[in-house]
Design a protein around this motif. Sequence first.
Motif, short mmCIF file in Angstrom:
data_model
loop_
_atom_site.label_atom_id
_atom_site.label_comp_id
_atom_site.label_asym_id
_atom_site.label_seq_id
_atom_site.Cartn_x
_atom_site.Cartn_y
_atom_site.Cartn_z
N LEU A 97 0.94 -1.09 0.23
CA LEU A 97 -0.15 0.28 -0.52
C LEU A 97 0.98 1.27 -0.35
O LEU A 97 0.64 2.20 -0.71
CB LEU A 97 -1.18 -0.24 1.22
CG LEU A 97 -1.79 -0.67 1.18
CD1 LEU A 97 -2.81 -0.95 2.77
CD2 LEU A 97 -3.04 -1.29 -0.08
N VAL A 98 2.14 1.22 1.17
CA VAL A 98 3.01 2.26 0.92
C VAL A 98 3.53 2.44 -0.65
O VAL A 98 3.41 3.90 -1.68
CB VAL A 98 4.02 2.03 1.65
CG1 VAL A 98 5.02 3.27 1.38
CG2 VAL A 98 3.60 2.81 3.24
N ASN A 99 4.53 1.49 -1.27
CA ASN A 99 4.68 1.37 -2.72
C ASN A 99 3.55 1.59 -3.83
O ASN A 99 4.13 2.28 -4.93
CB ASN A 99 5.78 -0.43 -2.70
CG ASN A 99 6.24 -0.65 -2.54
OD1 ASN A 99 6.64 0.30 -1.93
ND2 ASN A 99 6.36 -1.82 -2.30
N ILE A 100 2.03 1.71 -4.03
CA ILE A 100 1.62 1.99 -4.75
C ILE A 100 0.74 3.38 -4.17
O ILE A 100 0.22 3.53 -5.32
CB ILE A 100 0.94 0.82 -4.81
CG1 ILE A 100 -0.29 0.45 -3.85
CG2 ILE A 100 0.89 -0.29 -5.80
CD1 ILE A 100 -1.19 -0.20 -4.05
N GLY A 101 0.67 3.66 -3.95
CA GLY A 101 0.58 5.29 -2.75
C GLY A 101 -0.83 5.41 -2.52
O GLY A 101 -0.99 6.58 -1.99
N LEU A 102 -0.97 4.14 -1.65
CA LEU A 102 -2.09 4.56 -0.69
C LEU A 102 -1.98 4.49 0.66
O LEU A 102 -2.75 5.38 1.30
CB LEU A 102 -2.71 3.38 -0.98
CG LEU A 102 -3.97 2.81 -2.62
CD1 LEU A 102 -4.60 1.28 -2.05
CD2 LEU A 102 -4.60 3.90 -3.13
N ILE A 103 -1.39 4.72 0.99
CA ILE A 103 -0.31 5.31 2.00
C ILE A 103 0.99 5.64 1.97
O ILE A 103 1.75 4.72 1.30
CB ILE A 103 -0.09 3.48 3.13
CG1 ILE A 103 -1.39 2.93 4.07
CG2 ILE A 103 0.60 4.73 4.22
CD1 ILE A 103 -1.12 1.87 4.22
N LYS A 104 0.98 7.19 3.22
CA LYS A 104 2.27 7.78 2.71
C LYS A 104 3.14 8.00 3.70
O LYS A 104 2.35 7.82 4.63
CB LYS A 104 1.11 9.21 1.66
CG LYS A 104 0.90 9.27 0.26
CD LYS A 104 0.97 10.51 -0.16
CE LYS A 104 -0.15 10.89 -1.27
NZ LYS A 104 -0.43 12.69 -1.30
#
Length: 306
Positions: free
Chosen positions: A294-301
Motif C-alpha cells: 500500500l505504501v509502494n502504490i501510494g495508498l499510504i504515504k
Amino acid sequence: MLVSKNSDTENENNTNSQTPRHNLSFNAIQKEDWTQIMEEESINDFRSKDLTLALFYSAHLTTSDHINLIHIFSQFKDFEMPNPQEPSAYYAELIDRDVGRTYQWIPYFKDKQNQDQLRKLLLNYADYDPDVGYAQGMNFIAGTLVYFQVPQPQKIFNELIQNHRNNYIAGTPGLFENLAKLKFKLKTSIPKLYKHLQEIGLNDLGICFSPYYLTLMLQNTPFQYHMLILNIYQLMGQKYITKLLIAMLKLSKNTIMKLKDVERVNKYIRTELAVNFFQEIEICRKEQRLIQLLVNIGLIKRVNQY
C-alpha cells in the motif's frame, strides 16, 4: 476476500506489525475498534482515511459486516422516498433494456424477481431525481445492492447516486472532471506509463476508464469486493476512485507498458486491471507484506511526503 478465515485473522494481526508506522500517514484500526464501531453504529472516533485502509487489511470482516458498515457510513440518516410517481416512458424504456444487461453472466440476475427488484430501485430513483433520471452505469450499482440483499436498498442507492450525480446529469461534467484529474495524476505520478499511452494513440482516457466512474468501479471489480468498494466510496467519495485507479496502474505499469496497441490496453484496463489489483492485495496480505504494498502504490504515504 470478505469471508473470514482463522488464518486470515492471524494474518491481520501480523499486518499491524509488518511495517513501522512512526513515519506512515495512518493509524491502524484494530479488531476491537471495529467491534466498537459495530456496537455504537458510529465512526466519530476514527478518521475516514484510516478506516478506508483498514477495509483492505481487516480480514476478519465478513460480508455481513460490510453490509452493516454501509449503513453506519451512510449520511442519509432520515431518508424517505416521496410519493411514487410514474417515471417518464423514456427512462422506463432505458431501464428495462439495461436490467437485462446487468451482470448478465451471473445466473442470479436472470431471475425475474431479482430483475424486478433492480428495476424498482432504478425507476424509483428516476422519480426521486428527475433532473438525472436514469443513466447507464447506475444499473450495476443497484445490481450490487440487490445481489447482496442490502437492507433499505433504496436509501443506500439514492445516497450513492446523489453523491455521484454530477457524473450522470446532462453533459456529464463530473465524468469529464474526473477523467481530467486522472490524466493529470497519471502524467505526474507515472510519467513513463502516460508517455506510453500517448505514443500508442490512447489520448482519450474515457475509452478505458469511463466505466470505472459510471459504475463506481463495480463493473470491473470481482464480485467479492463489491461491498468493500461501496464502503470505501461511502467514506471517501468519488475522489478515491481516481486514487485507486492510479494505485492499480502503478501496480500494472510493467504489464501495460508491454501492450503496444490501444485495443489491447483497453481490454486489459477494462477486464484485468482491478482483478490483478485485488489478487495482489490478497497475496500480500497472506504473505504479511500488505502495508508495504500500500505504501509502494501510494495508498499510504510517509509523513515526510507531500
